[in-house]
Design a protein around this motif. Structure first.
Motif, short mmCIF file in Angstrom:
data_model
loop_
_atom_site.label_atom_id
_atom_site.label_comp_id
_atom_site.label_asym_id
_atom_site.label_seq_id
_atom_site.Cartn_x
_atom_site.Cartn_y
_atom_site.Cartn_z
N THR A 143 40.24 27.33 57.77
CA THR A 143 40.15 28.59 58.12
C THR A 143 40.92 29.06 59.42
O THR A 143 41.50 27.89 60.16
N SER A 144 41.33 30.15 59.86
CA SER A 144 42.33 30.45 60.67
C SER A 144 41.84 31.83 61.03
O SER A 144 41.44 32.63 60.50
N GLY A 145 42.94 32.04 62.32
CA GLY A 145 42.97 33.64 62.76
C GLY A 145 44.26 34.35 62.14
O GLY A 145 45.53 33.75 62.30
N GLY A 146 44.12 35.21 61.65
CA GLY A 146 45.28 35.96 61.25
C GLY A 146 46.20 36.65 61.83
O GLY A 146 45.54 37.15 63.19
N VAL A 147 47.46 36.68 61.94
CA VAL A 147 48.14 37.54 62.79
C VAL A 147 48.86 38.73 61.96
O VAL A 147 49.79 38.38 61.22
N GLY A 152 40.43 37.38 55.03
CA GLY A 152 40.28 36.99 53.43
C GLY A 152 41.79 36.67 52.96
O GLY A 152 41.72 36.22 51.86
N THR A 153 42.80 36.73 53.57
CA THR A 153 44.14 36.79 53.32
C THR A 153 44.30 35.04 53.30
O THR A 153 44.03 34.67 54.24
N VAL A 154 44.80 34.50 52.24
CA VAL A 154 45.10 33.08 52.32
C VAL A 154 46.67 32.78 52.68
O VAL A 154 47.55 33.35 52.21
N VAL A 155 46.85 31.97 53.43
CA VAL A 155 48.24 31.59 54.02
C VAL A 155 48.57 30.07 53.84
O VAL A 155 47.98 29.37 54.07
N ILE A 156 49.67 30.27 52.99
CA ILE A 156 50.26 28.96 52.65
C ILE A 156 51.50 28.83 53.84
O ILE A 156 52.39 29.42 53.75
N THR A 157 51.37 27.41 54.33
CA THR A 157 52.17 27.44 55.52
C THR A 157 53.65 27.05 55.13
O THR A 157 53.82 25.95 54.35
N SER A 285 32.40 38.97 60.69
CA SER A 285 32.03 39.16 59.28
C SER A 285 30.70 38.31 59.05
O SER A 285 30.38 37.54 59.61
N SER A 286 29.87 38.74 57.93
CA SER A 286 28.53 38.19 57.57
C SER A 286 28.79 36.90 57.20
O SER A 286 29.64 36.38 56.56
N VAL A 291 31.55 32.59 53.81
CA VAL A 291 31.37 31.45 52.82
C VAL A 291 32.46 31.68 51.62
O VAL A 291 33.06 30.78 51.20
N GLU A 292 32.28 33.13 51.04
CA GLU A 292 33.37 33.55 50.13
C GLU A 292 34.68 33.44 50.61
O GLU A 292 35.41 32.89 49.97
N TYR A 293 35.11 33.64 51.85
CA TYR A 293 36.31 33.49 52.24
C TYR A 293 36.76 31.98 52.34
O TYR A 293 38.02 31.67 51.80
N GLN A 294 35.88 31.15 52.69
CA GLN A 294 36.50 29.79 52.97
C GLN A 294 36.60 28.98 51.42
O GLN A 294 37.04 27.99 51.56
#
Length: 313
Positions: A143-147, A152-157, A285-286, A291-294
Motif C-alpha cells: 500500500t502507499s500514498g498516492g501523489v 485505489g490506483t495501482v502503481v507499478i514502479t 476510507s472505510s 480491504v478491497e484496495y489491498q
C-alpha cells in the motif's frame, strides 16, 4: 576426446549456474552451514533444494495477515489440490516473518520499512540460491500514498527514488556510504501493465515510487507527533515529487530494487494508493474499501503468474 567432453560439460554447468539465483558474497562458499536465523531455516537442518527448488515467483508484503491471505488466494487461483485454509507457515519457528509456499509461489511478510525488508531480502536471496532456484521473479505487494492519483490506483514502479527523487539506495557499510542503482525490470513492469489492461477492473499506471525512512515526517505529513514545516511547504515538496515522476510514496522500494539489481533478479513493486496526498494525510476510507484496495495488487500479480504458467492464453 575426453578433454573436449570435459570442456563441453563445464560450459553446460556454467550456463546452468548463470540461470540460478546468485548471491554477491564469496564468504558463503566457505561456510559449512548457513543459518537463516529470521526464517528459522538452515542449510544443515533443512533440504532447501527439495523444499524450495521449484519456486518461480516470490511475493512479499508488509503484513503477515495480508501475505497469508495472498497465499490462500493464489492457491485458489492456481486451482491446487487441498484446502487453501490449510496453508502452513514455514517460519512458524520465529515471529519475525511468515512464509507460505503454494506450488511455485512463495508468499512472505517483510514488516515495515527498509531495515525490516532488508533483513528479509538477505535471507530470502540466500534461500533461493541455496535451493538452486532459477528464473525467479520477485514482487513487492503493498500500500502507499498516492501523489496526484485517486485512491485505489495501482502503481507499478518504474524507478524507486529517494527523498531527493534520485534512483538510488544508500547503504552504510563499515562507516562508508555505498550507492546502488534502483531501476527495476522494464519488461516485467510492461507485462504487468498489459495484465491490467486485460483485467480492466482498476486504474493502473507506471511511475516512480519514492521510498522514505518513516511514515510521518519523512513523507511530509502534518499529523505526526512532530512537525517542523507548513502546509504550503508540504504541498511544494509534493509538487516537486510529482514533476520528478513520483506517483506514490512508501517505505521499502529502494532497498528491494537495489538488492534485486545487484543479485540479477527480476523484480517489480506493485502498490495500491490509499489516498491522494495532495488532498490530505490521514487514511479515511472505510475498512471494507481498504480491504478491497489491498486486494488489487494481489489480483494483478496473480494474473501475471497465471499467464506465465499458461493458465491464461
Amino acid at each position: 576426446m575426453a578433454l573436449i567432453l570435459l570442456n563441453h560439460m563445464g560450459n553446460e554447468e556454467n550456463e546452468y549456474i548463470k540461470e540460478q539465483v546468485q548471491v554477491n558474497n564469496p564468504n558463503l562458499d566457505t561456510m559449512e552451514e548457513d543459518i537463516l536465523y529470521h526464517f528459522s531455516l538452515s542449510t544443515k537442518t533443512h533440504n532447501l533444494p527439495e523444499m524450495f527448488g521449484d519456486i518461480k515467483f516470490v511475493c512479499v508484503g508488509g503484513s503477515a495477515n495480508r501475505m497469508k491471505a495472498f497465499a490462500q488466494f493464489i492457491h485458489q487461483e492456481l486451482k491446487l489440490p487441498g484446502n487453501p485454509g490449510d496453508v502452513k507457515d514455514i517460519c512458524e519457528g520465529t515471529d519475525r516473518y511468515c512464509m507460505y509456499k503454494v506450488g511455485p509461489v512463495l508468499s512472505i511478510s517483510h514488516g515495515m520499512g527498509v531495515p525490516s525488508i532488508s533483513i528479509m531480502l538477505h535471507e530470502l536471496i540466500k534461500l533461493l540460491h541455496h535451493a538452486q532456484c532459477r528464473d525467479v521473479v520477485l514482487f513487492r505487494l503493498g500500500t502507499s500514498g498516492g501523489v496526484g492519483l485517486a485512491p485505489g490506483t495501482v502503481v507499478i514502479t518504474e524507478k524507486a527514488v529517494d527523498y531527493s527523487f534520485r534512483p538510488q539506495f544508500e547503504q552504510v557499510v563499515l562507516g562508508k556510504v555505498i550507492t546502488r542503482n534502483t531501476e527495476l525490470d522494464e519488461g516485467v513492469a510492461n507485462e504487468l501493465l498489459q495484465c491490467s489492461s486485460e483485467l480492466q477492473t482498476f486504474p493502473t499506471v507506471i511511475g516512480n515510487t519514492m521510498c522514505t525512512h518513516d511514515f510521518y515526517e519523512g513523507q511530509g505529513r502534518l499529523d505526526g507527533a512532530l512537525c517542523s514545516f507548513s502546509q504550503e511547504e508540504k504541498l511544494e515538496y509534493l509538487r516537486k515529487a510529482y514533476e520528478a515522476g513520483v506517483r506514490n510514496i512508501e517505505m521499502e522500494s529502494t532497498v528491494f530494487a537495489a538488492m534485486c539489481r545487484v543479485c540479477g533478479l527480476k523484480g517489480a513493486v506493485v502498490c495500491v494508493t490509499l489516498l491522494n496526498r495532495f488532498e490530505g494525510d490521514q487514511i479515511t476510507s472505510s475498512h471494507d474499501v481498504l480491504v478491497e484496495y489491498q486486494q488489487r495488487p494481489q489480483i494483478l500479480v496473480a494474473h501475471f503468474i497465471k499467464k506465465r504458467l499458461g493458465y491464461i492464453i
